[in-house]
Design a protein around this motif. Structure first.
Motif, PDB file in Angstrom:
ATOM      1  N   SER A 168      13.293  19.190  -0.719  1.00 47.77           N
ATOM      2  CA  SER A 168      14.665  19.682  -0.816  1.00 47.77           C
ATOM      3  C   SER A 168      15.464  19.293   0.432  1.00 47.77           C
ATOM      4  O   SER A 168      16.616  18.843   0.335  1.00 47.77           O
ATOM      5  CB  SER A 168      14.664  21.196  -1.001  1.00 47.77           C
ATOM      6  OG  SER A 168      15.976  21.703  -1.048  1.00 47.77           O
TER       7      SER A 168
ATOM      8  N   LEU B  36      16.216  15.646   0.201  1.00 53.41           N
ATOM      9  CA  LEU B  36      17.344  15.377  -0.690  1.00 53.41           C
ATOM     10  C   LEU B  36      18.669  15.667   0.020  1.00 53.41           C
ATOM     11  O   LEU B  36      19.617  14.876  -0.054  1.00 53.41           O
ATOM     12  CB  LEU B  36      17.214  16.225  -1.950  1.00 53.41           C
ATOM     13  CG  LEU B  36      16.115  15.823  -2.935  1.00 53.41           C
ATOM     14  CD1 LEU B  36      16.031  16.828  -4.078  1.00 53.41           C
ATOM     15  CD2 LEU B  36      16.356  14.427  -3.483  1.00 53.41           C
ATOM     16  N   ALA B  37      18.705  16.837   0.705  1.00 54.69           N
ATOM     17  CA  ALA B  37      19.926  17.189   1.435  1.00 54.69           C
ATOM     18  C   ALA B  37      20.203  16.173   2.551  1.00 54.69           C
ATOM     19  O   ALA B  37      21.359  15.772   2.773  1.00 54.69           O
ATOM     20  CB  ALA B  37      19.796  18.593   2.013  1.00 54.69           C
TER      21      ALA B  37
ATOM     22  N   ASN C  32      19.209  13.021   2.646  1.00 59.59           N
ATOM     23  CA  ASN C  32      19.656  11.771   2.035  1.00 59.59           C
ATOM     24  C   ASN C  32      21.120  11.857   1.615  1.00 59.59           C
ATOM     25  O   ASN C  32      21.890  10.904   1.784  1.00 59.59           O
ATOM     26  CB  ASN C  32      18.784  11.431   0.825  1.00 59.59           C
ATOM     27  CG  ASN C  32      17.426  10.895   1.227  1.00 59.59           C
ATOM     28  OD1 ASN C  32      17.288  10.256   2.270  1.00 59.59           O
ATOM     29  ND2 ASN C  32      16.415  11.142   0.428  1.00 59.59           N
ATOM     30  N   GLU C  33      21.477  13.013   1.050  1.00 62.31           N
ATOM     31  CA  GLU C  33      22.873  13.202   0.656  1.00 62.31           C
ATOM     32  C   GLU C  33      23.783  13.178   1.885  1.00 62.31           C
ATOM     33  O   GLU C  33      24.860  12.551   1.871  1.00 62.31           O
ATOM     34  CB  GLU C  33      23.020  14.533  -0.083  1.00 62.31           C
ATOM     35  CG  GLU C  33      24.413  14.822  -0.588  1.00 62.31           C
ATOM     36  CD  GLU C  33      24.897  13.805  -1.589  1.00 62.31           C
ATOM     37  OE1 GLU C  33      26.124  13.594  -1.681  1.00 62.31           O
ATOM     38  OE2 GLU C  33      24.038  13.202  -2.275  1.00 62.31           O
ATOM     39  N   ALA C  34      23.336  13.871   2.967  1.00 59.11           N
ATOM     40  CA  ALA C  34      24.119  13.857   4.199  1.00 59.11           C
ATOM     41  C   ALA C  34      24.206  12.442   4.766  1.00 59.11           C
ATOM     42  O   ALA C  34      25.266  12.006   5.251  1.00 59.11           O
ATOM     43  CB  ALA C  34      23.509  14.801   5.228  1.00 59.11           C
ATOM     44  N   GLN C  35      23.079  11.709   4.698  1.00 60.07           N
ATOM     45  CA  GLN C  35      23.081  10.331   5.189  1.00 60.07           C
ATOM     46  C   GLN C  35      24.045   9.467   4.382  1.00 60.07           C
ATOM     47  O   GLN C  35      24.812   8.675   4.945  1.00 60.07           O
ATOM     48  CB  GLN C  35      21.667   9.747   5.095  1.00 60.07           C
ATOM     49  CG  GLN C  35      21.571   8.292   5.539  1.00 60.07           C
ATOM     50  CD  GLN C  35      20.185   7.721   5.331  1.00 60.07           C
ATOM     51  OE1 GLN C  35      19.248   8.442   5.068  1.00 60.07           O
ATOM     52  NE2 GLN C  35      20.059   6.425   5.424  1.00 60.07           N
ATOM     53  N   ARG C  36      24.002   9.628   3.049  1.00 60.05           N
ATOM     54  CA  ARG C  36      24.938   8.855   2.221  1.00 60.05           C
ATOM     55  C   ARG C  36      26.389   9.222   2.533  1.00 60.05           C
ATOM     56  O   ARG C  36      27.261   8.340   2.577  1.00 60.05           O
ATOM     57  CB  ARG C  36      24.631   9.095   0.737  1.00 60.05           C
ATOM     58  CG  ARG C  36      23.376   8.401   0.245  1.00 60.05           C
ATOM     59  CD  ARG C  36      23.280   8.445  -1.261  1.00 60.05           C
ATOM     60  NE  ARG C  36      23.050   9.789  -1.741  1.00 60.05           N
ATOM     61  CZ  ARG C  36      21.846  10.321  -1.906  1.00 60.05           C
ATOM     62  NH1 ARG C  36      20.770   9.609  -1.642  1.00 60.05           N
ATOM     63  NH2 ARG C  36      21.698  11.557  -2.363  1.00 60.05           N
ATOM     64  N   GLU C  37      26.627  10.532   2.754  1.00 62.22           N
ATOM     65  CA  GLU C  37      27.988  10.959   3.071  1.00 62.22           C
ATOM     66  C   GLU C  37      28.435  10.389   4.417  1.00 62.22           C
ATOM     67  O   GLU C  37      29.571   9.905   4.555  1.00 62.22           O
ATOM     68  CB  GLU C  37      28.053  12.490   3.092  1.00 62.22           C
ATOM     69  CG  GLU C  37      29.425  13.068   3.400  1.00 62.22           C
ATOM     70  CD  GLU C  37      30.470  12.703   2.361  1.00 62.22           C
ATOM     71  OE1 GLU C  37      31.668  12.759   2.697  1.00 62.22           O
ATOM     72  OE2 GLU C  37      30.093  12.356   1.226  1.00 62.22           O
TER      73      GLU C  37
ATOM     74  N   ARG D 279      29.050   6.794   3.990  1.00 64.46           N
ATOM     75  CA  ARG D 279      30.337   6.592   3.322  1.00 64.46           C
ATOM     76  C   ARG D 279      31.495   6.774   4.307  1.00 64.46           C
ATOM     77  O   ARG D 279      32.437   5.967   4.341  1.00 64.46           O
ATOM     78  CB  ARG D 279      30.473   7.577   2.160  1.00 64.46           C
ATOM     79  CG  ARG D 279      31.717   7.370   1.297  1.00 64.46           C
ATOM     80  CD  ARG D 279      31.919   8.533   0.348  1.00 64.46           C
ATOM     81  NE  ARG D 279      32.178   9.766   1.071  1.00 64.46           N
ATOM     82  CZ  ARG D 279      33.347  10.092   1.589  1.00 64.46           C
ATOM     83  NH1 ARG D 279      34.385   9.255   1.479  1.00 64.46           N
ATOM     84  NH2 ARG D 279      33.511  11.223   2.215  1.00 64.46           N
TER      85      ARG D 279
ATOM     86  N   CYS E 251      15.870  11.561   8.071  1.00 65.57           N
ATOM     87  CA  CYS E 251      15.352  11.132   6.763  1.00 65.57           C
ATOM     88  C   CYS E 251      13.990  10.464   6.903  1.00 65.57           C
ATOM     89  O   CYS E 251      13.079  10.711   6.099  1.00 65.57           O
ATOM     90  CB  CYS E 251      16.340  10.181   6.084  1.00 65.57           C
ATOM     91  SG  CYS E 251      17.811  10.999   5.438  1.00 65.57           S
TER      92      CYS E 251
END
Length: 453
Positions: free
Chosen positions: A94, A97-98, A100-105, A108, A332
């Motif tokens: 979990s 996932l968070a 990875n999402e933070a990394q993608r954000e 971006r 990550c």
């Protein structure tokens, strides 16, 4: 003779009856003997089966209670450890996932910032190219290069004017806005005979600013008038004297209507200038039309300065976001490593748990089969015991009956022997009587013959 024959037949009948009874008793004895032999054989088979079953029961695997208990504890421990490891794995996944999402954000955001920086830099470069093309003709450019003035600082590079008053300053200064700065104006002696092939202005940078030149900017009846130089700021205080000189007596008004009303208050040499660049003197109005080359230089300069500030801010933000992105990427990687390690550990625990379960199940099944077989053997031994008792009873009953039949056979055989003797005697007597009868018949016949003769 009839009495002898009747006596013989009676003896024969008694003998036959006795022999028939003897045969029946012997057959019954043989049957009981067969029963006894069968019972004895069955009893022996039961004993052999009982011995074999008891031997098998003694060799049955006894469950290792301690080992089975150890396996159950190991199964419970591995199950508990596996559950905890899976919970930690789920939490870590979990978090991954968070992360990875933070990394993608963050990636971006960094990409957006890079695009913004690229766009602002492109805009800055475009404006810079426009600013570098202010010299106009090729001849003037060649003249500036010849006299090493192409790299001299320009006035517009060192001044900033309040937004909205760019045209006013351009209208007043015209080509002087692009003038080159010299340390001393006397340097122009070197090209007295070689004037520039176009409009051009030079100014020198004063070492000390002139004080008090605008003490009388606000004359009587001019309340609310604002000198144009008040809207200017200079990066270099040495430029201020030339600006004061060029802008002395220049006041700003909001529009042509105000200029028409206020121009009568102007003194000789003074001017009013609107936002649009229209200039009033006491007796004239000059409408401003922007020069194609210099127009917008101040606005572009201010925009370039603003772009530089924005670019620096974006670069700072990009640096922060980049650092945050690197930290997120490191997080990550660490979380991925943790997830990989936890998955491996969970797999190992799962395998250990499965092995312990299988060993415990195997031992339990072996114990259950052994107990089941032991129960079956005990049941079968009980049945064998009951059958053995029954067979023993059958043997004893058969032996008892055999003894009785032996006695009866002995009695019947004695009786048969006696009746045989009586029958033989009756037969001999019958035979003698028959012989006597035959002799008598013969004598009668002979007498009859003799009588007839």
């Amino acid at each position: 003779l009839p009495q002898a024959d009747s006596a013989f037949r009676l003896c024969q009948g008694k003998l036959a009856e006795t022999q028939r009874n003897l045969l029946l008793v012997e057959q019954a004895g043989q049957l009981e003997e067969s029963h006894r032999v069968h019972a004895e054989k069955t009893f022996q088979q039961l004993e052999a089966r009982r011995t074999k079953l008891m031997s098998e029961r003694d060799t049955l695997l006894q469950p290792n209670v301690e080992e089975l208990s150890h396996l159950h504890r190991e199964t419970e421990d591995t199950a508990t450890g596996l559950k905890q490891k899976q919970e930690v794995l789920a939490q870590t996944e979990s978090l991954l996932l968070a992360a990875n999402e933070a990394q993608r954000e963050l990636a971006r955001k960094a990409q957006v910032l890079e695009q913004q920086i690229t766009q602002t830099e492109a805009r800055f470069n475009a404006l810079q190219r426009l600013q570098h093309r202010l010299e106009g003709s090729q001849g003037l450019n060649a003249w500036l290069v010849k006299h090493q003035l192409d790299a001299a600082p320009r006035l517009w590079q060192s001044v900033q004017i309040e937004k909205g008053w760019e045209d006013a300053l351009e209208a007043v200064l015209r080509e002087r806005l692009n003038s080159a700065r010299l340390e001393q104006l006397e340097a122009a002696h070197d090209w007295i005979g070689d004037s520039p092939p176009g409009k051009w202005a030079l100014f020198e940078c004063a070492r000390l600013p002139v004080q008090g030149e605008h003490a009388n900017d606000m004359a009587e009846g001019r309340e609310g008038w604002m000198p144009l130089h008040r809207y200017l700021t200079c990066d270099n205080v040495g430029i201020k004297p030339v600006l004061d000189e060029w802008l002395s007596g220049i006041f700003v008004i909001e529009g042509v209507r105000d200029g028409l009303l206020q121009r009568a208050k102007l003194s000789p040499g003074e001017m009013l200038v609107t936002r649009e660049g229209h200039i009033f003197t006491r007796h004239s109005l000059t409408y401003y039309a922007p020069d194609s080359q210099l127009h917008g230089v101040l606005a572009r300069q201010r925009e370039m300065a603003q772009i530089k500030i924005e670019t620096d801010a974006l670069s700072a933000r990009l640096s922060v976001e980049g650092s945050a992105l690197e930290a997120a990427q490191e997080d990550c990687r660490e979380l991925e490593s943790s997830v990989s390690r936890l998955r491996y550990d969970a797999g190992q625990l799962q395998q250990e748990h499965h092995n312990a379960q299988m060993q415990a199940l195997k031992l339990t099944q072996l114990a259950e089969r052994a107990n089941q077989r032991r129960s079956q053997i005990d049941t079968e031994l009980a049945e064998i015991g009951q059958q053995a008792v029954a067979e023993t009873a059958r043997m004893q009953d058969a032996e008892t009956k055999l003894a009785e039949y032996r006695v009866q056979i002995g009695v019947l055989r004695e009786q048969e022997q006696k009746e045989k003797l009586a029958s033989e005697a009756a037969e001999q007597f019958l035979h003698a009587q028959r012989q006597l009868a035959q002799n008598a018949v013969k004598e009668v016949q002979e007498a009859a013959f003799h009588e007839k003769t």
